[in-house]
Design an enzyme around this catalytic site. Structure first.
Site, PDB file in Angstrom:
ATOM      1  N   GLY A  33       3.846  -0.243  -1.348  1.00 42.89           N
ATOM      2  CA  GLY A  33       3.687  -0.853  -2.649  1.00 42.89           C
ATOM      3  C   GLY A  33       4.861  -0.569  -3.565  1.00 42.89           C
ATOM      4  O   GLY A  33       5.286  -1.433  -4.344  1.00 42.89           O
ATOM      5  N   TYR A  79       0.837  -1.197   0.000  1.00 39.99           N
ATOM      6  CA  TYR A  79       0.000   0.000   0.000  1.00 39.99           C
ATOM      7  C   TYR A  79       0.871   1.246   0.000  1.00 39.99           C
ATOM      8  O   TYR A  79       1.790   1.368   0.821  1.00 39.99           O
ATOM      9  CB  TYR A  79      -0.918  -0.027   1.229  1.00 39.99           C
ATOM     10  CG  TYR A  79      -1.823   1.165   1.398  1.00 39.99           C
ATOM     11  CD1 TYR A  79      -2.394   1.798   0.305  1.00 39.99           C
ATOM     12  CD2 TYR A  79      -2.130   1.660   2.665  1.00 39.99           C
ATOM     13  CE1 TYR A  79      -3.242   2.885   0.463  1.00 39.99           C
ATOM     14  CE2 TYR A  79      -2.990   2.750   2.835  1.00 39.99           C
ATOM     15  CZ  TYR A  79      -3.530   3.345   1.723  1.00 39.99           C
ATOM     16  OH  TYR A  79      -4.364   4.431   1.878  1.00 39.99           O
ATOM     17  N   CYS A  80       0.601   2.171  -0.940  1.00 43.38           N
ATOM     18  CA  CYS A  80       1.286   3.456  -0.997  1.00 43.38           C
ATOM     19  C   CYS A  80       2.799   3.233  -1.141  1.00 43.38           C
ATOM     20  O   CYS A  80       3.237   2.498  -2.019  1.00 43.38           O
ATOM     21  CB  CYS A  80       0.920   4.283   0.235  1.00 43.38           C
ATOM     22  SG  CYS A  80       1.542   5.976   0.230  1.00 43.38           S
ATOM     23  N   LEU A  81       3.597   3.841  -0.290  1.00 44.43           N
ATOM     24  CA  LEU A  81       5.041   3.674  -0.355  1.00 44.43           C
ATOM     25  C   LEU A  81       5.450   2.219  -0.140  1.00 44.43           C
ATOM     26  O   LEU A  81       6.446   1.747  -0.694  1.00 44.43           O
ATOM     27  CB  LEU A  81       5.704   4.582   0.688  1.00 44.43           C
ATOM     28  CG  LEU A  81       7.218   4.569   0.798  1.00 44.43           C
ATOM     29  CD1 LEU A  81       7.868   4.830  -0.545  1.00 44.43           C
ATOM     30  CD2 LEU A  81       7.682   5.590   1.823  1.00 44.43           C
TER      31      LEU A  81
END
Length: 604
Positions: A342, A338-340
Site C-alpha cells: 500500500g 496492503y501493508c508495504l
C-alpha cells in the site's frame, strides 16, 4: 516465459519532460564512504560478522539507550524518590496479598498481566505458591515499566528502548519458564509420567537442527499451496524478473467494468489474501462480480541485491497496469495495496497524478502507512546506527534474511510469540498445530539489500513521503496530487501499522476519502470475512477539500457497526464503477503462462 508488455494503453499519458534545472532527489540513498577510506570493506565486513552474531541488533544502539537512560535518571533525585516509593508500595501490596492468601482467603490480585500476555491462563496460577511467584514477577515488571518511562531530557526512543529491553530481560526469568515454577508443566508431567519432557526435548532438538542448518520449514501437505491455500482459480498472464501477475477466473455472469489490482507486501507472500477458501479475500471479491488481478512477488536472492524501490514501482505496479489495460482495454483500474504494498501504491498513485496518468479509478490502502513518525513499536529497532548496521549485514549477503526479520516481529510480542510458544512446545511437549495463517507466517521471504536500505532509510527513518522529499524519476511527489477516491483501512490492535498512523493519510491528501477502522490486528483485521464472529468496524467519510479531523475526534464521532468490513468496501467499489459488463475475453498477447498461484509463490 518472459515478455514485455504490448503497446502502452491510450489512457497512459507520457510524463512531461524534466527541465535540466529540476532537482534530482533520490528516493533513498545507501551511504558510501569516501574513496580515501581504502579499508572501508574491512570495517563493513567486521560489522556484518558482528550483525550475524547479534541477530542484526546494533550494540551501539543498545548501549546508547541504556547510557542515556542511566545518566538522566542519575541526575533526577525526584524520580529516584518516586521509584523508591513505588518499590515500597509494590512490596506492601505483595505482603498484603501473600498474607491474605496464606490465611485461606481469595484476595484480588494487585497486579494484572498485559492484554497480550497469555502465560498465566492456567488455573494453577491462582493457587499458592504459584500466585505469589506470579505477582512478584508482575510487581517487578511494573516497577521497571515506571523506571523506564519518560524522563525530562531523555530521548523518547531511548526510554522506549530501555523499557523494551528490560521486558526482554525480565521475560527470561519469568516463573512460567521453569518447570518447577509453572503449575501447568507440573500437572502435565504428573499426568504423562514425564513423557511431555521427552517429547519437548525431541522438538527442541529438531528446531535446533533446523536453525543451525538454516533449513526452511516446508509448507505441510495438509495446507498445500494451490490445492488448499492460494487455491482460487486463475491464470498467470504476465511474468517478469520481479513479479507474476495473476488474473482470477470470473465466477459470475457479469463483472464490474473496472478491474481490481491487488498489490500485496513483498515482505511476505501474497497468499495472506488468498488463504483457505472460506476466508480468502480474493476468492470472495471474485464472487462479488469483480475482475481481480494480483501481484505475486519474486523471493529474491543474493543476485537481486541491487533491486530498488523504483524497480518495485516500475516492474511491479506500472507493468501490471500496462498488462491489465491491454487485457481490459478502455477501463480504469481499482488499485488496492496492503501493508508495504500500500505504501508503494501511494507512491505510484502520486507519481501518476503528477504526470497526468489517469488510469486509476480508485485507491485502497489496507493497513498501509504514508507517514512513519508514529509507526509503532518497529521504531524501537530503527535509528542511524541500527540502519547502518543492517546495511552492512545486507551488503555482505545481498539481502536481509528471513530469521533476521522474523525475530524483530516476534520480539515485539515476546511473551506470547516466543516464551509461551517455547513453554508449550519444549516443556508441555505440544507440537505447533498449523493453521492457514501460521503456515503463511512461517513461509517468509528475503528483502533485497538496496530496496530494503532505501525503505528503512528514505521511507521509514527520514519519513520522506509525507515530508515532501521523496522523488520518483528525479522529481518530488506529493500525495495531495491524488484526486481519485481513496478508501483507507486501519485495524484497532495493529502494532506494525498503528491505526492512528494509518489515519494520517487524511492529513496528507485532499481527495474524497473513506476511513474504516476494523477490529483485529495487522493480519487478523484484514481477514474479516462475512460471518466471522465478533467482528465490528467504524466507517467515516471525508469529502474532497473538507477540513481535517484528528483521529481521536474521528473515533468519538463514529460508533462501531457489527459485521465484516468487506461488504462495505465492495459496495464502495461498485459505487465507483461504471456498471456490469460481460467478463473480459482472453487477450492474444497475454496467453496463460500457467495456472494460479504461479511459480514465484513456491520459491524458498
Amino acid at each position: 516465459m518472459t515478455r514485455k508488455p504490448s503497446r502502452q494503453p491510450a489512457r497512459s499519458r507520457p510524463a512531461p519532460k524534466v527541465p535540466e534545472s529540476a532537482p534530482k532527489l533520490p528516493a533513498g540513498v545507501i551511504p558510501t564512504l569516501p574513496a580515501s577510506h581504502r579499508h572501508a570493506a574491512l570495517d563493513r565486513g567486521t560489522l556484518a560478522s558482528l550483525a550475524r552474531f547479534t541477530g542484526g541488533l546494533s550494540p551501539h544502539a543498545i548501549i546508547d539507550a541504556w547510557s542515556d537512560w542511566a545518566m538522566h535518571l542519575s541526575r533526577a533525585p525526584g524520580r529516584q524518590l518516586e521509584l523508591v516509593e513505588r518499590a515500597q508500595a509494590n512490596g506492601l501490596k505483595l505482603a498484603q496479598y501473600a498474607t491474605a492468601k496464606m490465611a485461606g482467603q481469595n484476595p484480588e490480585k494487585p497486579f494484572q498481566p498485559g492484554h497480550y500476555d497469555t502465560r498465566w491462563t492456567h488455573e494453577g496460577w491462582n493457587k499458592a505458591p504459584f500466585a505469589l511467584w506470579q505477582q512478584g514477577f508482575l510487581a517487578t515488571q511494573d516497577w521497571w515499566h515506571a523506571a523506564t518511562s519518560e524522563l525530562r531530557g531523555l530521548r523518547r526512543q531511548n526510554a522506549d528502548r530501555a523499557g523494551f529491553m528490560m521486558r526482554q530481560i525480565l521475560d527470561t526469568v519469568s516463573p512460567s519458564n521453569f518447570p518447577l515454577g509453572n503449575p501447568e508443566i507440573l500437572e502435565k508431567t504428573r499426568a504423562t509420567g514425564g513423557r511431555n519432557l521427552i517429547d519437548g526435548a525431541l522438538l527442541h532438538a529438531d528446531d535446533a537442527r533446523r536453525i543451525l542448518a538454516q533449513e526452511h520449514r516446508p509448507v505441510p501437505d495438509a495446507f498445500a499451496l494451490g490445492k488448499v491455500l492460494a487455491s482460487t482459480p486463475g491464470k498467470v498472464v504476465w511474468r517478469n524478473d520481479l513479479m507474476e501477475l495473476i488474473q482470477y477466473s470470473p465466477t459470475t455472469a457479469e463483472v464490474q467494468a473496472e478491474p481490481v489490482l491487488i498489490v500485496p507486501a513483498w515482505i511476505m507472500k501474497y497468499y495472506i489474501l488468498d488463504l483457505s477458501p472460506e476466508n480468502s479475500f480474493i476468492r470472495w471479491l471474485v464472487s462479488q462480480g469483480f475482475t481481480v488481478f494480483c501481484i505475486s512477488w519474486l523471493n529474491p536472492g543474493a543476485e537481486h541485491a541491487e533491486l530498488s524501490l523504483e524497480n518495485y514501482r516500475k516492474q511491479g505496479i506500472m507493468q501490471a497496469l500496462d498488462a491489465i489495460n491491454a487485457i481490459v482495454p478502455g477501463q480504469k483500474v481499482h488499485a488496492n495495496g496492503y501493508c508495504l504494498g500500500g505504501t508503494m501504491l501511494a507512491i505510484a498513485a502520486a507519481a501518476m497524478a503528477r504526470d497526468g496518468d489517469d488510469r486509476l479509478a480508485s485507491v485502497t490502502l489496507m493497513a498501509a502507512q504514508v507517514d512513519f513518525a508514529e509507526a509503532g513499536e518497529l521504531l524501537l529497532f530503527l535509528d542511524e546506527s541500527q540502519v547502518a548496521f543492517l546495511e552492512d549485514l545486507m551488503w555482505s549477503q545481498g539481502y536481509l534474511d528471513r530469521p533476521q526479520m522474523a525475530g524483530a516481529f516476534a520480539a515485539i510480542r515476546s511473551e506470547d510469540l516466543i516464551w509461551s510458544r517455547a513453554v508449550r512446545r519444549y516443556f508441555l511437549g505440544e507440537p505447533d498445530l498449523p493453521t492457514d495463517v501460521t503456515v503463511w507466517v512461517n513461509d517468509t521471504t528475503r528483502m533485497p539489500a538496496r530496496m530494503h536500505s532505501e525503505y528503512l532509510r528514505g521511507v521509514f527513518l527520514e519519513n520522506r513521503i509525507s515530508a515532501g522529499r521523496f522523488s520518483v524519476e528525479g522529481r518530488v511527489i506529493a500525495l495531495k496530487d491524488i484526486s481519485v477516491p481513496i478508501f483507507v483501512v486501519g485495524t484497532e490492535s495493529d502494532h506494525i501499522a498503528p491505526w492512528r498512523s494509518v489515519y494520517k493519510t487524511a492529513l496528507f491528501t485532499d481527495c474524497d476519502m473513506h476511513f474504516l477502522l476494523t477490529k483485529g490486528g495487522h493480519n487478523s483485521g484484514i481477514l474479516s470475512e462475512p460471518g466471522h464472529k465478533g467482528r465490528h468496524y467504524r466507517l467515516g467519510h471525508r469529502r474532497a477539500g473538507a477540513h481535517y479531523r484528528d483521529p481521536d475526534t474521528w473515533l468519538a464521532a463514529h460508533d462501531p457497526q457489527p459485521g465484516s468490513w468487506w461488504t462495505e468496501w465492495a459496495g464502495w467499489l461498485s459505487k465507483n464503477s461504471s456498471g456490469a459488463v460481460p467478463p473480459p475475453d482472453a487477450h492474444p498477447d497475454y496467453p496463460a503462462l500457467g495456472t494460479a498461484p504461479g511459480t514465484y509463490i513456491h520459491q524458498v
